[in-house]
Design a protein around this motif. Structure first.
Motif, short mmCIF file in Angstrom:
data_model
loop_
_atom_site.label_atom_id
_atom_site.label_comp_id
_atom_site.label_asym_id
_atom_site.label_seq_id
_atom_site.Cartn_x
_atom_site.Cartn_y
_atom_site.Cartn_z
N THR A 97 47.30 34.92 25.23
CA THR A 97 46.43 36.09 25.01
C THR A 97 46.95 36.97 23.88
N ASP A 136 45.91 38.11 18.44
CA ASP A 136 46.27 39.31 17.69
C ASP A 136 46.88 38.94 16.35
N HIS A 140 56.57 41.12 20.35
CA HIS A 140 56.08 41.74 21.58
C HIS A 140 57.15 41.68 22.66
N GLN A 193 52.44 41.27 31.76
CA GLN A 193 51.36 42.27 31.73
C GLN A 193 50.32 41.94 30.67
N LYS A 194 50.77 41.53 29.48
CA LYS A 194 49.84 41.24 28.38
C LYS A 194 48.88 40.11 28.75
N SER A 195 49.38 39.10 29.47
CA SER A 195 48.54 37.95 29.78
C SER A 195 47.48 38.26 30.83
N THR A 196 47.63 39.37 31.56
CA THR A 196 46.63 39.73 32.58
C THR A 196 45.48 40.54 32.00
N GLU A 197 45.66 41.07 30.79
CA GLU A 197 44.66 42.00 30.25
C GLU A 197 43.30 41.35 30.09
N ILE A 198 43.27 40.10 29.65
CA ILE A 198 41.99 39.43 29.44
C ILE A 198 41.24 39.23 30.75
N LEU A 214 41.54 41.39 33.32
CA LEU A 214 41.25 42.70 33.90
C LEU A 214 40.26 43.52 33.08
N GLN A 215 40.13 43.20 31.77
CA GLN A 215 39.37 44.10 30.90
C GLN A 215 37.88 44.14 31.24
#
Length: 302
Positions: free
Chosen positions: A102, A106, A160, A241-246, A248-249
């Motif tokens: 994810t 970027d 990151h 945390q970064k990998s969960t954003e997609i 959860l968004q």
């Protein structure tokens, strides 16, 4: 000789004459003849032979190091000359650890917009596979952990800092918590990444340090598989945390998933771009390294 060196690299990688020939798109007799000719030119035996491939001789291992360097340099020279004629173009091959998939857009989305004539190929691989592919010239760069396990001699750009959360369904008793301690995970049914993933080894270390011994009922190499089991109820997962954003968004406020920060410790591990330690780099790789440094500065990791 370059073609013979490339065949030798393929043989060392595949450890099988037939598979190496297939990878080089030649017949097995042609590959065997090329290796034999290379041995005659160098005056040493490179391969232990029997009914099948039995490994490299000590001289073969040393030649392999030279072959990787020489072939890499020749490829870089050709790409530099092509760039001088046509501008930045070609194919850039990138391997990424699953937990950074994810994050990769970027980096690559901005790069692709800036360099529309470069085609990007992206694979999901473990950290160990990324190092092997980099050594064997199968990829140009990798996105992986920088400071947890040895990388060898590579160029690195930190991008990151990976931090960890407990992924739960919203109806889970811990879902309303502001944070959860690692030590509290002892009794939870967990689904985690497979042990060949560096992320799993990191998580095992933090669990062990917190005194937690766990045997997850479900292990998978895919984050989507883990998330789907969390959504089905009955399991929790530990994810960056970064990998969960997609996931959860697009959740509504009363949606089905929650990510709760894990503390004590608030663990953090650096992820960044790695590339061969070679000067000069191919122009397309230099451009990617520049993009990675710009992204790192935007994210405040450098």
């Amino acid at each position: 000789m370059i073609d013979k060196l490339e065949m030798f690299i393929a043989l060392a990688r595949e450890q099988h004459f037939g598979r190496a020939a297939e990878a080089c798109r030649v017949t097995q007799p042609s590959l065997s003849a090329a290796i034999k000719q290379l041995e005659e030119q160098l005056g040493v035996v490179l391969v232990h032979r029997g009914s099948r491939f039995q490994g490299l001789t000590p001289e073969g291992q040393r030649v392999l190091d030279w072959a990787r360097q020489i072939v890499g340099d020749v490829r870089t020279m050709k790409e530099e000359m092509r760039t001088a004629r046509q501008g930045l173009s070609g194919n850039l091959r990138l391997a990424v650890i699953p937990t950074a998939l994810t994050l990769v857009s970027d980096l690559t989305a901005d790069f692709a917009r800036a360099h529309p004539n470069v085609r990007l190929t992206i694979w999901s691989r473990t950290s160990g596979e990324i190092l092997s592919m980099l050594d064997n010239l199968q990829i140009d760069a990798g996105l992986t952990y920088l400071d947890n396990e040895p990388l060898g001699r590579v160029t690195t750009v930190p991008i990151h800092a990976e931090r960890y959360v407990l992924m739960l369904r919203r109806d889970h008793p811990l879902a309303s918590r502001a944070q959860v301690k690692w030590a509290e995970l002892a009794e939870l049914p967990l689904c985690l990444l497979t042990p060949d993933m560096q992320n799993r080894r990191i998580i095992n270390t933090h669990l062990s340090t917190a005194g937690v011994e766990t045997q997850p009922q479900i292990e998978a190499s895919s984050l989507i598989v883990l998330i789907s089991h969390v959504m089905s109820g009955g399991w929790a997962s530990i994810l960056p945390q970064k990998s969960t954003e997609i996931f959860l968004q697009n959740e509504s406020p009363d949606g089905g998933l929650v990510a709760v920060p894990l503390v004590s410790p608030e663990a953090s591990h650096r992820i960044g771009l790695i590339a061969p330690h070679r000067e000069p780099h191919a122009p397309v790789l230099t451009a990617l390294l520049d993009s990675a440094m710009s992204l790192s500065e935007r994210l405040g990791q450098r």
